[in-house]
Design a protein around this motif. Structure first.
Motif, PDB file in Angstrom:
ATOM      1  N   ALA A 221       0.841  -1.197   0.000  1.00 52.18           N
ATOM      2  CA  ALA A 221       0.000   0.000   0.000  1.00 52.18           C
ATOM      3  C   ALA A 221       0.879   1.251   0.000  1.00 52.18           C
ATOM      4  N   THR A 222       0.410   2.272  -0.668  1.00 56.39           N
ATOM      5  CA  THR A 222       1.023   3.599  -0.593  1.00 56.39           C
ATOM      6  C   THR A 222      -0.061   4.591  -0.192  1.00 56.39           C
ATOM      7  N   CYS A 223       0.345   5.666   0.442  1.00 57.59           N
ATOM      8  CA  CYS A 223      -0.646   6.627   0.918  1.00 57.59           C
ATOM      9  C   CYS A 223       0.012   7.995   1.096  1.00 57.59           C
ATOM     10  N   ASP A 224      -0.756   9.063   0.837  1.00 58.67           N
ATOM     11  CA  ASP A 224      -0.241  10.413   1.035  1.00 58.67           C
ATOM     12  C   ASP A 224      -0.691  11.003   2.373  1.00 58.67           C
ATOM     13  N   GLU A 235      -3.491  -1.860  12.335  1.00 54.80           N
ATOM     14  CA  GLU A 235      -4.440  -2.901  11.931  1.00 54.80           C
ATOM     15  C   GLU A 235      -3.745  -4.186  11.484  1.00 54.80           C
ATOM     16  N   GLY A 236      -2.398  -4.158  11.427  1.00 52.43           N
ATOM     17  CA  GLY A 236      -1.647  -5.337  11.025  1.00 52.43           C
ATOM     18  C   GLY A 236      -1.538  -5.526   9.527  1.00 52.43           C
ATOM     19  N   ALA A 237      -1.754  -4.447   8.748  1.00 52.42           N
ATOM     20  CA  ALA A 237      -1.713  -4.548   7.286  1.00 52.42           C
ATOM     21  C   ALA A 237      -0.299  -4.618   6.734  1.00 52.42           C
ATOM     22  N   GLY A 238       0.703  -4.275   7.542  1.00 50.52           N
ATOM     23  CA  GLY A 238       2.074  -4.322   7.061  1.00 50.52           C
ATOM     24  C   GLY A 238       2.990  -3.454   7.907  1.00 50.52           C
ATOM     25  N   THR A 239       4.238  -3.326   7.450  1.00 52.80           N
ATOM     26  CA  THR A 239       5.243  -2.499   8.109  1.00 52.80           C
ATOM     27  C   THR A 239       5.304  -1.150   7.422  1.00 52.80           C
ATOM     28  N   GLY A 240       5.153  -0.097   8.183  1.00 52.93           N
ATOM     29  CA  GLY A 240       5.217   1.247   7.618  1.00 52.93           C
ATOM     30  C   GLY A 240       6.638   1.776   7.604  1.00 52.93           C
ATOM     31  N   ILE A 241       6.884   2.731   6.725  1.00 55.74           N
ATOM     32  CA  ILE A 241       8.156   3.457   6.724  1.00 55.74           C
ATOM     33  C   ILE A 241       7.805   4.939   6.832  1.00 55.74           C
ATOM     34  N   LEU A 242       8.172   5.528   7.954  1.00 50.72           N
ATOM     35  CA  LEU A 242       7.839   6.926   8.231  1.00 50.72           C
ATOM     36  C   LEU A 242       8.983   7.576   9.006  1.00 50.72           C
TER      37      LEU A 242
END
Length: 306
Positions: A221-224, A235-242
């Motif tokens: 997933a990508t998001c702005d 929610e456990g959808a994946g690992t974020g990079i922030l």
């Protein structure tokens, strides 16, 4: 001056609505008086300020210039009033400032609350936007100051305070990466990744990392929107990079964990509190600036408890 200020007030409301009738309703002035003011100025400057369309009025190029001048005039009048109140020794006034999205929670709301308690005569207007939105608001005089990433290339900004912010992995507390304070970018190989869009400052850094390491990123997933990325991680959808700034509030609450990406090629991002180089902050703006500066170091990755 009074005639000009009256015209400008009429003109800006008409420009906002695209309609003399709607402007007349808002201003409680006759439509004919507003039309006469605009026509007189158009005759005086020798060019139309509006295109007359069947659906209403639309600003011409000259009208856009006039609208920008009107916004500056309104802001200058606010500054004049603030300076006069400074001379009278009154701790009141209005302060507009702009911030990037990660600061819309946690530290800045707490500072605004503190200002309300300590300086009840001061009101604030907070604009939340992209890095470019914040820079433009400060440069154009729409904001008394702003907080944004990487201000070094902007000559119209003066940096009042700055901290360094790190890029890292954002995971649920029980994730294997959560036990590590630092990890290489390659540690996320095969991980379902939730990454910020290229339009965000962190998105650009990730693109540099991916290009330099050649890692095959499994982006699910990508998001702005930073809050959305943090929510997807929870929610456990994946690992974020922030950035560390993006999730400083969630980490302190124990909702997510942050692991700094330690690759040597990755440099920290600079978060800066900036003012317009050509403007002197009003007394009220200086009070708010001081409140924010007092705790600004706490936004740094090195100073935080991440």
């Amino acid at each position: 001056m009074p005639a000009f200020s009256r015209f400008l007030r009429y003109f800006m409301v008409v420009g906002r609505h695209g309609s003399i009738r709607k402007a007349a309703d808002e201003l409680n002035v006759s439509a004919s008086a507003i039309a006469r003011q605009i026509l007189n100025v158009e005759t005086d400057i020798g060019t139309p300020l509006f295109e007359r369309l069947p659906t209403g009025l639309r600003l011409t190029a000259a009208g856009e210039v006039m609208m920008a001048a009107g916004n500056r005039w309104q802001k200058n009048m606010q500054d004049v009033r603030a300076q006069i109140e400074d001379l009278r020794g009154l701790k009141r006034g209005h302060v507009d400032f702009a911030i990037i999205d990660p600061l819309a929670k946690g530290y800045i709301p707490a500072v605004v609350r503190s200002i309300q308690q300590r300086h009840p005569g001061i009101t604030v207007g907070v604009k939340v936007g992209s890095n470019d939105d914040v820079r433009k608001a400060v440069a154009d005089g729409e904001a008394d100051f702003g907080i944004l990433f990487e201000p070094h290339s902007y000559r119209d900004l003066t940096v009042r305070a700055f901290v360094e912010v790190a890029l890292g992995f954002v995971t649920p507390p029980g994730h294997p990466l959560a036990a590590q304070r630092e990890a290489r970018f390659s540690a996320a190989t095969g991980e379902p990744l939730i990454v910020p869009a290229d339009s965000l400052a962190t998105g650009q850094q990730i693109a540099v990392l991916a290009g330099a390491t050649g890692m095959d990123m499994r982006c699910v997933a990508t998001c702005d929107n930073i809050q959305m990325i943090a929510s997807l991680v929870q929610e456990g959808a994946g690992t974020g990079i922030l950035s560390s700034l993006d999730v400083i509030t969630e980490v302190k609450r124990g909702e997510v964990a942050f692991t700094r990406i330690s690759d040597a090629l990755l440099r920290p991002m600079t978060l800066a509190l900036c003012t317009n180089t050509a403007r002197t902050p009003s007394y009220a703006a200086s009070l708010v600036l001081s409140e924010i500066e007092n705790g600004f170091a706490g936004l740094s990755y090195a100073e935080s408890t991440l």
